[in-house]
Write a protein that holds these residues in place. Sequence first.
Motif, PDB file in Angstrom:
ATOM      1  N   VAL A  20       0.841  -1.201   0.000  1.00  0.00           N
ATOM      2  CA  VAL A  20       0.000   0.000   0.000  1.00  0.00           C
ATOM      3  C   VAL A  20       0.875   1.249   0.000  1.00  0.00           C
ATOM      4  CG1 VAL A  20      -1.698   1.320   1.320  1.00  0.00           C
ATOM      5  CG2 VAL A  20      -1.923  -1.159   1.125  1.00  0.00           C
ATOM      6  N   LEU A  21       1.888   1.271   0.850  1.00  0.00           N
ATOM      7  CA  LEU A  21       2.763   2.444   0.936  1.00  0.00           C
ATOM      8  C   LEU A  21       3.558   2.634  -0.353  1.00  0.00           C
ATOM      9  CD1 LEU A  21       4.019   2.047   4.602  1.00  0.00           C
ATOM     10  CD2 LEU A  21       2.310   3.661   3.731  1.00  0.00           C
ATOM     11  N   GLU A  22       4.016   1.543  -0.937  1.00  0.00           N
ATOM     12  CA  GLU A  22       4.761   1.619  -2.194  1.00  0.00           C
ATOM     13  C   GLU A  22       3.883   2.176  -3.314  1.00  0.00           C
ATOM     14  OE1 GLU A  22       8.123   1.688  -4.231  1.00  0.00           O
ATOM     15  OE2 GLU A  22       8.057   0.938  -2.168  1.00  0.00           O
ATOM     16  N   ASN A  23       2.620   1.761  -3.355  1.00  0.00           N
ATOM     17  CA  ASN A  23       1.703   2.246  -4.392  1.00  0.00           C
ATOM     18  C   ASN A  23       1.372   3.720  -4.231  1.00  0.00           C
ATOM     19  OD1 ASN A  23       1.573  -0.221  -5.675  1.00  0.00           O
ATOM     20  ND2 ASN A  23      -0.250  -0.886  -4.588  1.00  0.00           N
ATOM     21  N   ALA A  24       1.473   4.248  -3.015  1.00  0.00           N
ATOM     22  CA  ALA A  24       1.175   5.663  -2.777  1.00  0.00           C
ATOM     23  C   ALA A  24       2.298   6.572  -3.274  1.00  0.00           C
ATOM     24  CB  ALA A  24       0.934   5.906  -1.288  1.00  0.00           C
ATOM     25  N   LYS A  25       3.496   6.034  -3.376  1.00  0.00           N
ATOM     26  CA  LYS A  25       4.637   6.839  -3.825  1.00  0.00           C
ATOM     27  C   LYS A  25       4.402   7.318  -5.251  1.00  0.00           C
ATOM     28  CE  LYS A  25       8.230   4.613  -1.097  1.00  0.00           C
ATOM     29  NZ  LYS A  25       9.476   3.805  -1.183  1.00  0.00           N
ATOM     30  N   GLY A  26       4.565   8.611  -5.455  1.00  0.00           N
ATOM     31  CA  GLY A  26       4.428   9.172  -6.801  1.00  0.00           C
ATOM     32  C   GLY A  26       2.996   9.498  -7.188  1.00  0.00           C
ATOM     33  N   THR A  27       2.032   8.671  -6.770  1.00  0.00           N
ATOM     34  CA  THR A  27       0.646   8.925  -7.160  1.00  0.00           C
ATOM     35  C   THR A  27      -0.057   9.874  -6.198  1.00  0.00           C
ATOM     36  OG1 THR A  27      -0.150   6.982  -5.975  1.00  0.00           O
ATOM     37  CG2 THR A  27       0.411   6.681  -8.282  1.00  0.00           C
ATOM     38  N   CYS A  28       0.485  10.052  -5.017  1.00  0.00           N
ATOM     39  CA  CYS A  28      -0.118  10.945  -4.011  1.00  0.00           C
ATOM     40  C   CYS A  28       0.844  12.088  -3.716  1.00  0.00           C
ATOM     41  CB  CYS A  28      -0.432  10.165  -2.735  1.00  0.00           C
ATOM     42  SG  CYS A  28      -1.623   8.848  -2.954  1.00  0.00           S
ATOM     43  N   SER A  29       1.241  12.800  -4.743  1.00  0.00           N
ATOM     44  CA  SER A  29       2.272  13.826  -4.592  1.00  0.00           C
ATOM     45  C   SER A  29       1.814  15.045  -3.801  1.00  0.00           C
ATOM     46  CB  SER A  29       2.793  14.254  -5.965  1.00  0.00           C
ATOM     47  OG  SER A  29       1.732  14.756  -6.749  1.00  0.00           O
ATOM     48  N   ASP A  30       0.496  15.216  -3.619  1.00  0.00           N
ATOM     49  CA  ASP A  30       0.003  16.354  -2.835  1.00  0.00           C
ATOM     50  C   ASP A  30       0.077  16.103  -1.337  1.00  0.00           C
ATOM     51  OD1 ASP A  30      -0.519  17.800  -5.092  1.00  0.00           O
ATOM     52  OD2 ASP A  30      -2.656  17.363  -5.118  1.00  0.00           O
ATOM     53  N   GLY A  31       0.318  14.873  -0.925  1.00  0.00           N
ATOM     54  CA  GLY A  31       0.457  14.562   0.489  1.00  0.00           C
ATOM     55  C   GLY A  31      -0.293  13.302   0.862  1.00  0.00           C
ATOM     56  N   VAL A  32       0.111  12.731   1.972  1.00  0.00           N
ATOM     57  CA  VAL A  32      -0.505  11.499   2.459  1.00  0.00           C
ATOM     58  C   VAL A  32      -0.740  11.583   3.959  1.00  0.00           C
ATOM     59  CG1 VAL A  32       0.479  10.012   0.675  1.00  0.00           C
ATOM     60  CG2 VAL A  32       1.722  10.370   2.804  1.00  0.00           C
ATOM     61  N   VAL A  33      -1.684  10.767   4.412  1.00  0.00           N
ATOM     62  CA  VAL A  33      -1.952  10.579   5.833  1.00  0.00           C
ATOM     63  C   VAL A  33      -1.869   9.082   6.077  1.00  0.00           C
ATOM     64  CG1 VAL A  33      -3.645  10.858   7.686  1.00  0.00           C
ATOM     65  CG2 VAL A  33      -3.464  12.590   5.894  1.00  0.00           C
ATOM     66  N   VAL A  34      -1.101   8.688   7.071  1.00  0.00           N
ATOM     67  CA  VAL A  34      -0.945   7.274   7.410  1.00  0.00           C
ATOM     68  C   VAL A  34      -1.499   7.063   8.810  1.00  0.00           C
ATOM     69  CG1 VAL A  34       0.701   5.397   7.781  1.00  0.00           C
ATOM     70  CG2 VAL A  34       1.125   7.082   5.981  1.00  0.00           C
ATOM     71  N   MET A  35      -2.422   6.112   8.925  1.00  0.00           N
ATOM     72  CA  MET A  35      -3.025   5.803  10.223  1.00  0.00           C
ATOM     73  C   MET A  35      -3.008   4.303  10.420  1.00  0.00           C
ATOM     74  SD  MET A  35      -6.351   8.314  10.187  1.00  0.00           S
ATOM     75  CE  MET A  35      -6.952   7.696   8.628  1.00  0.00           C
ATOM     76  N   GLY A  36      -2.791   3.874  11.619  1.00  0.00           N
ATOM     77  CA  GLY A  36      -2.812   2.445  11.891  1.00  0.00           C
ATOM     78  C   GLY A  36      -2.380   2.172  13.313  1.00  0.00           C
ATOM     79  N   PHE A  37      -2.079   0.924  13.570  1.00  0.00           N
ATOM     80  CA  PHE A  37      -1.576   0.506  14.864  1.00  0.00           C
ATOM     81  C   PHE A  37      -0.197  -0.099  14.663  1.00  0.00           C
ATOM     82  CE2 PHE A  37      -6.185   0.333  15.385  1.00  0.00           C
ATOM     83  CZ  PHE A  37      -6.335   1.081  16.543  1.00  0.00           C
ATOM     84  N   ASP A  38       0.746   0.238  15.550  1.00  0.00           N
ATOM     85  CA  ASP A  38       2.072  -0.356  15.437  1.00  0.00           C
ATOM     86  C   ASP A  38       2.055  -1.779  15.986  1.00  0.00           C
ATOM     87  OD1 ASP A  38       2.242  -0.187  18.228  1.00  0.00           O
ATOM     88  OD2 ASP A  38       3.654   1.492  18.219  1.00  0.00           O
ATOM     89  N   ASP A  39       3.205  -2.413  15.998  1.00  0.00           N
ATOM     90  CA  ASP A  39       3.293  -3.808  16.422  1.00  0.00           C
ATOM     91  C   ASP A  39       2.902  -4.022  17.881  1.00  0.00           C
ATOM     92  OD1 ASP A  39       4.076  -4.564  13.890  1.00  0.00           O
ATOM     93  OD2 ASP A  39       6.217  -4.430  14.351  1.00  0.00           O
ATOM     94  N   ASP A  40       2.936  -2.944  18.688  1.00  0.00           N
ATOM     95  CA  ASP A  40       2.538  -3.034  20.094  1.00  0.00           C
ATOM     96  C   ASP A  40       1.071  -2.680  20.306  1.00  0.00           C
ATOM     97  OD1 ASP A  40       5.135  -3.760  20.892  1.00  0.00           O
ATOM     98  OD2 ASP A  40       5.751  -1.645  20.964  1.00  0.00           O
ATOM     99  N   GLY A  41       0.350  -2.397  19.213  1.00  0.00           N
ATOM    100  CA  GLY A  41      -1.055  -2.040  19.316  1.00  0.00           C
ATOM    101  C   GLY A  41      -1.307  -0.583  19.644  1.00  0.00           C
ATOM    102  N   VAL A  42      -0.263   0.229  19.580  1.00  0.00           N
ATOM    103  CA  VAL A  42      -0.377   1.661  19.866  1.00  0.00           C
ATOM    104  C   VAL A  42      -0.741   2.395  18.575  1.00  0.00           C
ATOM    105  CG1 VAL A  42       0.871   3.704  20.673  1.00  0.00           C
ATOM    106  CG2 VAL A  42       1.298   1.479  21.728  1.00  0.00           C
ATOM    107  N   LEU A  43      -1.671   3.325  18.679  1.00  0.00           N
ATOM    108  CA  LEU A  43      -2.106   4.102  17.525  1.00  0.00           C
ATOM    109  C   LEU A  43      -0.929   4.828  16.888  1.00  0.00           C
ATOM    110  CD1 LEU A  43      -4.615   5.083  15.928  1.00  0.00           C
ATOM    111  CD2 LEU A  43      -4.672   7.033  17.474  1.00  0.00           C
ATOM    112  N   TYR A  44      -0.820   4.727  15.564  1.00  0.00           N
ATOM    113  CA  TYR A  44       0.224   5.410  14.810  1.00  0.00           C
ATOM    114  C   TYR A  44      -0.446   6.371  13.841  1.00  0.00           C
ATOM    115  CZ  TYR A  44       4.026   6.368  11.600  1.00  0.00           C
ATOM    116  OH  TYR A  44       4.964   7.017  10.832  1.00  0.00           O
ATOM    117  N   PHE A  45       0.049   7.594  13.782  1.00  0.00           N
ATOM    118  CA  PHE A  45      -0.479   8.599  12.869  1.00  0.00           C
ATOM    119  C   PHE A  45       0.674   9.446  12.370  1.00  0.00           C
ATOM    120  CE2 PHE A  45      -1.877  12.896  11.966  1.00  0.00           C
ATOM    121  CZ  PHE A  45      -2.955  12.679  11.122  1.00  0.00           C
ATOM    122  N   ALA A  46       0.723   9.661  11.057  1.00  0.00           N
ATOM    123  CA  ALA A  46       1.724  10.541  10.466  1.00  0.00           C
ATOM    124  C   ALA A  46       1.120  11.173   9.223  1.00  0.00           C
ATOM    125  CB  ALA A  46       2.985   9.769  10.099  1.00  0.00           C
ATOM    126  N   SER A  47       1.553  12.385   8.923  1.00  0.00           N
ATOM    127  CA  SER A  47       1.063  13.069   7.745  1.00  0.00           C
ATOM    128  C   SER A  47       2.173  13.899   7.129  1.00  0.00           C
ATOM    129  CB  SER A  47      -0.108  13.983   8.114  1.00  0.00           C
ATOM    130  OG  SER A  47      -0.501  14.740   6.985  1.00  0.00           O
TER     131      SER A  47
END
Length: 71
Positions: A20-47
């Motif tokens: 999913v992240l690889e497919n976003a490269k180049g096609t989302c040049s205006d910016g991305v938001v990444v949301m999910g849970f890390d391996d410890d189950g802690v909420l991860y957010f980056a933009s």
Amino acid sequence: MSNVIPLGNVTSLDIPTDRVLENAKGTCSDGVVVMGFDDDGVLYFASSIADGGEVLWLMEKCKAALLDAGD
């Protein structure tokens, strides 16, 4: 697995995060938001978008598209 060809269709199966992240490269040049849970189950957010209002707008647009996809 190197000979697997993604079909690009809608699926009910999980897709690997790296794909999913690889497919976003180049096609989302205006910016991305990444949301999910890390391996410890802690909420991860980056933009890559600095404006919090624009991030929230994008999240809501994606939420509406996801809800509409069920129809």
